[in-house]
Enzyme design. Structure first.
Site, mmCIF file in Angstrom:
data_model
loop_
_atom_site.group_PDB
_atom_site.id
_atom_site.type_symbol
_atom_site.label_atom_id
_atom_site.label_comp_id
_atom_site.label_asym_id
_atom_site.label_seq_id
_atom_site.Cartn_x
_atom_site.Cartn_y
_atom_site.Cartn_z
ATOM 1 N N ALA A 146 -4.060 99.565 70.344
ATOM 2 C CA ALA A 146 -3.577 99.024 71.617
ATOM 3 C C ALA A 146 -2.224 99.680 71.897
ATOM 4 O O ALA A 146 -1.552 100.172 70.983
ATOM 5 C CB ALA A 146 -3.447 97.515 71.510
ATOM 6 N N GLU A 161 -1.686 97.363 61.774
ATOM 7 C CA GLU A 161 -0.809 96.427 62.486
ATOM 8 C C GLU A 161 0.266 95.837 61.574
ATOM 9 O O GLU A 161 1.370 95.514 62.008
ATOM 10 C CB GLU A 161 -1.627 95.287 63.109
ATOM 11 C CG GLU A 161 -2.525 95.709 64.264
ATOM 12 C CD GLU A 161 -3.916 96.147 63.842
ATOM 13 O OE1 GLU A 161 -4.120 96.470 62.637
ATOM 14 O OE2 GLU A 161 -4.805 96.176 64.698
ATOM 15 N N GLU A 173 -10.943 98.466 66.016
ATOM 16 C CA GLU A 173 -11.628 97.239 66.453
ATOM 17 C C GLU A 173 -12.613 97.544 67.593
ATOM 18 O O GLU A 173 -13.705 96.993 67.645
ATOM 19 C CB GLU A 173 -10.590 96.199 66.898
ATOM 20 C CG GLU A 173 -9.795 95.666 65.710
ATOM 21 C CD GLU A 173 -8.572 94.865 66.123
ATOM 22 O OE1 GLU A 173 -7.805 95.335 66.992
ATOM 23 O OE2 GLU A 173 -8.378 93.764 65.588
ATOM 24 N N GLY A 212 -6.430 98.502 67.380
ATOM 25 C CA GLY A 212 -7.402 98.182 68.433
ATOM 26 C C GLY A 212 -8.462 99.266 68.584
ATOM 27 O O GLY A 212 -9.575 98.984 69.014
HETATM 28 N N1 DAK Z 1 0.559 102.817 71.401
HETATM 29 C C1 DAK Z 1 1.348 103.545 72.243
HETATM 30 N N2 DAK Z 1 1.592 104.841 72.076
HETATM 31 C C2 DAK Z 1 1.049 105.455 71.009
HETATM 32 C C3 DAK Z 1 0.237 104.770 70.084
HETATM 33 C C4 DAK Z 1 -0.014 103.369 70.315
HETATM 34 N N3 DAK Z 1 -0.819 102.641 69.547
HETATM 35 N N4 DAK Z 1 -0.158 105.640 69.133
HETATM 36 C C5 DAK Z 1 0.382 106.823 69.461
HETATM 37 N N5 DAK Z 1 1.103 106.726 70.579
HETATM 38 C C6 DAK Z 1 1.857 107.766 71.263
HETATM 39 C C7 DAK Z 1 3.157 108.091 70.530
HETATM 40 O O1 DAK Z 1 4.153 107.166 70.892
HETATM 41 C C8 DAK Z 1 3.426 109.477 71.021
HETATM 42 O O2 DAK Z 1 3.952 109.397 72.336
HETATM 43 P P1 DAK Z 1 5.392 110.097 72.688
HETATM 44 O O3 DAK Z 1 6.377 109.485 71.770
HETATM 45 O O4 DAK Z 1 5.150 111.562 72.433
HETATM 46 O O5 DAK Z 1 5.618 109.764 74.127
HETATM 47 C C9 DAK Z 1 2.037 110.090 71.137
HETATM 48 O O6 DAK Z 1 1.142 108.988 71.228
HETATM 49 C C10 DAK Z 1 1.665 110.923 69.921
HETATM 50 O O7 DAK Z 1 1.851 110.124 68.777
HETATM 51 P P2 DAK Z 1 2.694 110.629 67.496
HETATM 52 O O8 DAK Z 1 3.768 111.557 67.911
HETATM 53 O O9 DAK Z 1 3.079 109.429 66.725
HETATM 54 O O10 DAK Z 1 1.573 111.443 66.733
HETATM 55 P P3 DAK Z 1 1.417 111.697 65.173
HETATM 56 O O11 DAK Z 1 0.315 112.677 65.031
HETATM 57 O O12 DAK Z 1 2.756 112.005 64.531
HETATM 58 O O13 DAK Z 1 0.963 110.277 64.572
HETATM 59 C C11 DAK Z 1 -0.377 108.289 64.479
HETATM 60 C C12 DAK Z 1 -0.276 109.788 64.923
HETATM 61 C C13 DAK Z 1 -1.691 107.763 65.033
HETATM 62 C C14 DAK Z 1 -0.393 108.199 62.967
HETATM 63 C C15 DAK Z 1 0.838 107.521 65.059
HETATM 64 O O14 DAK Z 1 0.957 107.796 66.465
HETATM 65 C C16 DAK Z 1 0.714 106.042 64.878
HETATM 66 O O15 DAK Z 1 0.954 105.473 63.805
HETATM 67 N N6 DAK Z 1 0.376 105.325 65.977
HETATM 68 C C17 DAK Z 1 0.323 103.872 65.997
HETATM 69 C C18 DAK Z 1 -0.895 103.357 65.210
HETATM 70 C C19 DAK Z 1 -0.891 101.845 65.210
HETATM 71 O O16 DAK Z 1 0.012 101.188 64.703
HETATM 72 N N7 DAK Z 1 -1.902 101.284 65.804
HETATM 73 C C20 DAK Z 1 -2.063 99.810 65.929
HETATM 74 C C21 DAK Z 1 -1.356 99.321 67.190
HETATM 75 S S1 DAK Z 1 -1.436 97.570 67.365
HETATM 76 C C22 DAK Z 1 -5.592 92.617 71.548
HETATM 77 C C23 DAK Z 1 -6.381 93.707 71.434
HETATM 78 C C24 DAK Z 1 -6.048 94.716 70.540
HETATM 79 C C25 DAK Z 1 -4.889 94.619 69.801
HETATM 80 C C26 DAK Z 1 -4.098 93.523 69.898
HETATM 81 C C27 DAK Z 1 -4.449 92.499 70.801
HETATM 82 N N8 DAK Z 1 -5.922 91.560 72.478
HETATM 83 C C28 DAK Z 1 -7.212 91.568 73.084
HETATM 84 C C29 DAK Z 1 -4.939 90.624 72.899
HETATM 85 C C30 DAK Z 1 -4.562 95.730 68.937
HETATM 86 C C31 DAK Z 1 -3.315 95.977 68.446
HETATM 87 C C32 DAK Z 1 -3.006 97.317 67.947
HETATM 88 O O17 DAK Z 1 -3.827 98.210 67.978
#
Ligand code: DAK
Length: 257
Positions: A65, A131, A111, A108
């Protein structure tokens, strides 16, 4: 549609939804998920479509997400926006939905892939529920679906450490259907979708419903549900055609009636 590309006939009777926020690794913002919901609703009602594929790009199915959109929200903001209703609608799609995953399927994104009926992955696919690393926990089914797919021990480890799981490990633990080279993952998903699209769509819908019911009920109730759907299939022209074609040693021609 701003964040997805929908191709109604990507292959005969097979529709494709491509998530299209490549710079953000297909981070799932609310609008994107609403677009997916609306597209799925349309395709589900479209008689020319018998199977649906959801994909991202080689680098990412979806990295979760949109953290930037969520970061400052309050619990009440979330309650009022009620994003879960969008995700619930996706789960209710009657036609088979295949996730074609390459690269990151995280949070997400993982998921979302697990909400689909099957997952075809490229060798580079990486799954995870990270997360915990950003101070929260899965919110769209991760603790439930991942646990049902891979078992408690593996799910606990992945969810409590946030470790990413490579495709090979995901296959070993039953999360995904198959792994193919990166240049093949979409083709493989299309081949699987076409194989299903050749079956009776009535039988496919009833079978999908029955398999999904197994997650919701005790065995007795699940068996009764399956039996009723089995009986119901005998009300279809497709069941008559399928059995007749077998006896006449020819290919069936299913009309979806
Ligand atoms: N959200 C927003 N932006 C994201 C992102 C994310 N989840 N993942 C990557 N990006 C963006 C980065 O910010 C970056 O943007 P800029 O800074 O260049 O503007 C761009 O994508 C490239 O990412 P990286 O520079 O970080 O790329 P790397 O290759 O170095 O790393 C990575 C890739 C996937 C390992 C890293 O980006 C990362 O750790 N991303 C976050 C992964 C994460 O934590 N995912 C879980 C998020 S929480 C719900 C439904 C669903 C959910 C909750 C509630 N409801 C129905 C209410 C779900 C929650 C989640 O998913």
């Amino acid at each position: 549609m701003e964040f997805i590309i929908v191709t109604e006939q990507y292959a005969p009777a097979v529709a494709l939804i491509q998530l299209n926020r490549p710079k953000e690794l297909n981070a799932l913002n609310r609008q994107l998920m609403e677009e997916v919901r609306d597209a799925l609703k349309g395709l589900d009602a479209n008689a020319n479509v018998r199977a649906i594929i959801i994909t991202g790009n080689e680098q990412a199915f979806a990295a979760g997400a949109d953290i930037k959109q969520m970061a400052d929200m309050s619990a009440i903001d979330m309650l009022l926006i009620d994003q879960f209703s969008t995700w619930d609608q996706i789960r209710k799609t009657k036609k088979p939905v295949i996730a074609a995953v390459s690269g990151f399927a995280l949070g997400g994104g993982c998921e979302f892939a697990m909400t689909c009926d099957m997952i075809v992955a490229s060798e580079t696919a990486t799954f995870g529920q990270p997360e915990i690393k950003i101070g929260t926990l899965p919110g769209a089914g991760g603790t439930q679906r991942l646990t049902r797919a891979v078992g408690k021990a593996k799910a606990m480890e992945l969810i409590l450490t946030g470790r990413f799981m490579p495709a090979e490990e995901a296959l070993t633990h039953g999360l995904i259907n198959k792994i193919v080279p990166v240049e093949m993952y979409l083709k493989e998903a299309v081949a699987l979708a076409q194989e299903i699209a050749r079956m009776s769509p009535v039988a496919v819908q009833l079978a999908k419903e029955a398999v999904n019911r197994s997650f919701e009920t005790l065995l007795d109730e699940g068996l009764a549900f399956e039996r009723k759907n089995f009986y119901l299939s005998f009300a279809s022209a497709d069941q008559k055609e399928g059995m007749k074609a077998f006896i006449e040693k020819r290919k069936p021609n299913y009309t979806g009636k």
